[in-house]
Design an enzyme around this catalytic site. Structure first.
Site, PDB file in Angstrom:
ATOM      1  N   LYS A  80       0.854  -1.192   0.000  1.00 40.17           N
ATOM      2  CA  LYS A  80       0.000   0.000   0.000  1.00 40.17           C
ATOM      3  C   LYS A  80       0.890   1.241   0.000  1.00 40.17           C
ATOM      4  CE  LYS A  80      -3.895   1.969   2.628  1.00 40.17           C
ATOM      5  NZ  LYS A  80      -4.736   1.797   3.844  1.00 40.17           N
ATOM      6  N   SER A 155      -9.665   1.539   2.915  1.00 40.16           N
ATOM      7  CA  SER A 155      -8.861   2.350   2.028  1.00 40.16           C
ATOM      8  C   SER A 155      -7.779   1.558   1.284  1.00 40.16           C
ATOM      9  CB  SER A 155      -8.203   3.465   2.820  1.00 40.16           C
ATOM     10  OG  SER A 155      -7.317   2.923   3.790  1.00 40.16           O
ATOM     11  N   SER A 179      -9.702  -0.796   7.069  1.00 39.64           N
ATOM     12  CA  SER A 179      -9.166  -0.647   5.718  1.00 39.64           C
ATOM     13  C   SER A 179      -8.460  -1.855   5.131  1.00 39.64           C
ATOM     14  CB  SER A 179      -8.216   0.549   5.665  1.00 39.64           C
ATOM     15  OG  SER A 179      -8.973   1.720   5.558  1.00 39.64           O
TER      16      SER A 179
HETATM   17  N1  GLN Z   1     -13.012   4.007   6.456  1.00 38.76           N
HETATM   18  C1  GLN Z   1     -12.415   4.415   7.690  1.00 38.76           C
HETATM   19  C2  GLN Z   1     -11.996   5.867   7.605  1.00 38.76           C
HETATM   20  O1  GLN Z   1     -12.196   6.455   6.586  1.00 38.76           O
HETATM   21  C3  GLN Z   1     -11.256   3.539   8.011  1.00 38.76           C
HETATM   22  C4  GLN Z   1     -10.070   3.829   7.174  1.00 38.76           C
HETATM   23  C5  GLN Z   1      -8.883   3.016   7.544  1.00 38.76           C
HETATM   24  O2  GLN Z   1      -8.979   1.967   8.176  1.00 38.76           O
HETATM   25  N2  GLN Z   1      -7.718   3.513   7.168  1.00 38.76           N
HETATM   26  O3  GLN Z   1     -11.493   6.418   8.547  1.00 38.76           O
END
Ligand code: GLN
Length: 486
Positions: A80, A155, A179
């Site tokens: 990532k 994400s 994510s």
């Molecule tokens: N969707 C969640 C957020 O936008 C979690 C994102 C993540 O785990 N990085 O904060």
């Protein structure tokens, strides 16, 4: 079967038996990426020369050996783009870091290099990991390999899409509120978020430091165990890293389910859940009982407060972490400014996308004088209550089984206009981050041709148990063997 369709452990077995070379594997994966990347858009940066060079080195290491140094030796994988890679651009899918080349490797990257891993590239994501669909990337959205009109989740959507489409045998993502697990569930993969402190965060660009963890996206549970083995463990560079022994995850897979008590908190079967998804999950729970586990309902009364608590704590920490992008030290810098304040405003105004700005404003507000007690402090207290729900449940149950997401992958564009609807995609995953506990998502069926994920939550450092439960389920089903047709 094509080489890129193999699992990591299958590919590793072939390497060990000298039936294929890492160079062949790497070429197969690079060819696959070339064939599908225009449709899937999983990557921000591809590193084919580096991959071939690492493959070459791996082949030299493997030659004449009966046992490779690590099961990851010579296996192509993806990272990532929030994980720092020395000499390779690390953008966080943000204009702010579009040209940022880290001068050092994250510890997880160091460990992968030492194991002989092959890096094919850096994957797309929601900007600074803020989002649930990978549509918040400053560059382009990633597409779900299972359906061209669907999001891959976020994400870590690029990491999930790369593995699911055959562009990597496994990938690392990060999980602050879901994510790793959400994209794993949307793309039909295994996704593990380890215990907070199990994997070093050194060299991971910070989003919300008390919640962030590096996790694994893999094609099956065995692959997930093999990758976790390499990245887990104490690191003195990360003050929150915990110095506790790392068990042999692969050896622990075989234990089976007999005699295990698994709790089913009904609070996770939320209002608005797709009924077909709920039905698939009920079948998965039945399967676990059939395999010898004892399932019982359990109450987790504070679950419903996790979303508001998370969306105060995570933005608060983000607003502090992102203060460093000021156009002075590194990253994007607007040069047309008239004075210092104007420079900050222009740099941050142009460098950050709308969701990141929203989080900074939410977080700054929650932390500001007069509001701190009402919002941030309150959210921290709620976080403790959520943690206590888990402590209580783990007195009676070894693990909990819940949905990963209330729905299958949604349509591209469906939630981009409605931040709250987007935030709601994480209702089932946020609790594990707030409590700091490990959680895994595994494939458990399909609805309308789209994968559904089953989530297993365990007490701190019970990754071995989660993998064992996941493995027992996986061995009794075939969901994990399905591959998308792109
Ligand atoms: N969707 C969640 C957020 O936008 C979690 C994102 C993540 O785990 N990085 O904060």
């Amino acid at each position: 079967m094509e080489l890129f369709e193999l699992t990591l452990h299958e590919a590793s077995d072939l390497l060990r038996q000298h039936l294929i070379s890492s160079t062949e594997l790497t070429k197969a994966v690079l060819g696959r990426i070339e064939a599908v990347e225009a449709k899937v858009k999983a990557f921000v940066t591809l590193t084919p020369e580096l991959a071939l060079e690492q493959a070459h080195q791996a082949d030299a290491l493997l030659a004449g050996r009966a046992e490779p140094p690590s099961p990851l030796t010579g296996i192509p994988m993806a990272l990532k783009d929030i994980i720092c890679t020395k000499g390779i651009r690390t953008t966080c899918a943000s204009r702010m870091l579009e040209n940022f080349i880290p001068p050092y490797d994250a510890i997880v990257v160091e460990r992968l290099r030492a194991a002989g891993a092959v890096f094919v590239g850096k994957t797309n994501m929601d900007e600074f990991a803020m989002g649930s669909s990978t549509e918040n990337s400053a560059f382009y959205p990633t597409v779900n390999p299972w359906a061209a009109d669907r999001v891959p989740g976020g994400s870590s959507g690029g990491s999930a899409a790369s593995v699911s489409s055959g562009g990597a045998f496994y990938a690392l993502g990060t999980d602050t509120g879901g994510s790793v697990r959400l994209p794993a569930s949307f793309c039909g993969l295994v996704g593990l978020k380890p215990t907070y402190g199990r994997v070093s965060r050194y060299g991971l660009v910070a989003f919300a430091s008390s919640l962030d963890q590096v996790g694994v996206l893999a094609k099956d549970v065995t692959d997930c165990a093999l990758a976790l083995q390499v990245i887990a463990g104490y690191d003195p560079n990360d003050s929150t890293s915990v110095d506790t022994p790392v068990p042999d995850y692969h050896r622990g897979l075989q234990g089976g389910l007999r005699g295990l008590r698994l709790g089913v908190p009904k609070e996770y079967f939320v209002e608005g859940m797709q009924p077909e998804v709920a039905a698939v999950l009920r079948q998965a729970l039945d399967k676990l009982s059939e395999l010898g586990a004892e399932l019982r309902e359990v109450n987790m009364p504070h679950t419903g407060y996790s979303l508001p608590a998370y969306y105060l704590i995570a933005p608060a920490e983000a607003s502090a972490n992102l203060a460093r992008y000021d156009g002075v030290k590194y990253g994007y810098s607007d040069q047309k400014a008239e004075d210092l304040w104007d420079a900050y405003a222009r740099t941050r105004g142009h460098g950050f996308g709308p969701e990141v700005k929203r989080r900074i404003m939410l977080g700054t507000y929650a932390l500001s004088a007069g509001y701190y007690d009402a919002y941030y402090l309150k959210a921290q207290k709620v976080r403790t209550l959520i943690k206590q729900d888990f402590d209580q449940a783990f007195k009676d149950f070894q693990a909990l089984v819940v949905p990963t997401s209330p729905t299958v992958a949604f349509r591209l564009g469906d939630k981009t206009g409605d931040p709250l609807a987007m935030y709601l995609s994480d209702v089932c995953t946020l609790t594990a981050n707030l409590a700091g506990i490990p959680a895994i998502s595994i494939p458990c069926g399909f609805v309308d041709g789209l994968p559904v994920g089953l989530q297993i939550l365990g007490p701190p450092f019970a990754e071995d148990l989660l993998l064992r439960v996941a493995y027992a389920y996986e061995q009794a089903t075939t969901w994990h063997r399905q591959r998308p047709r792109i």
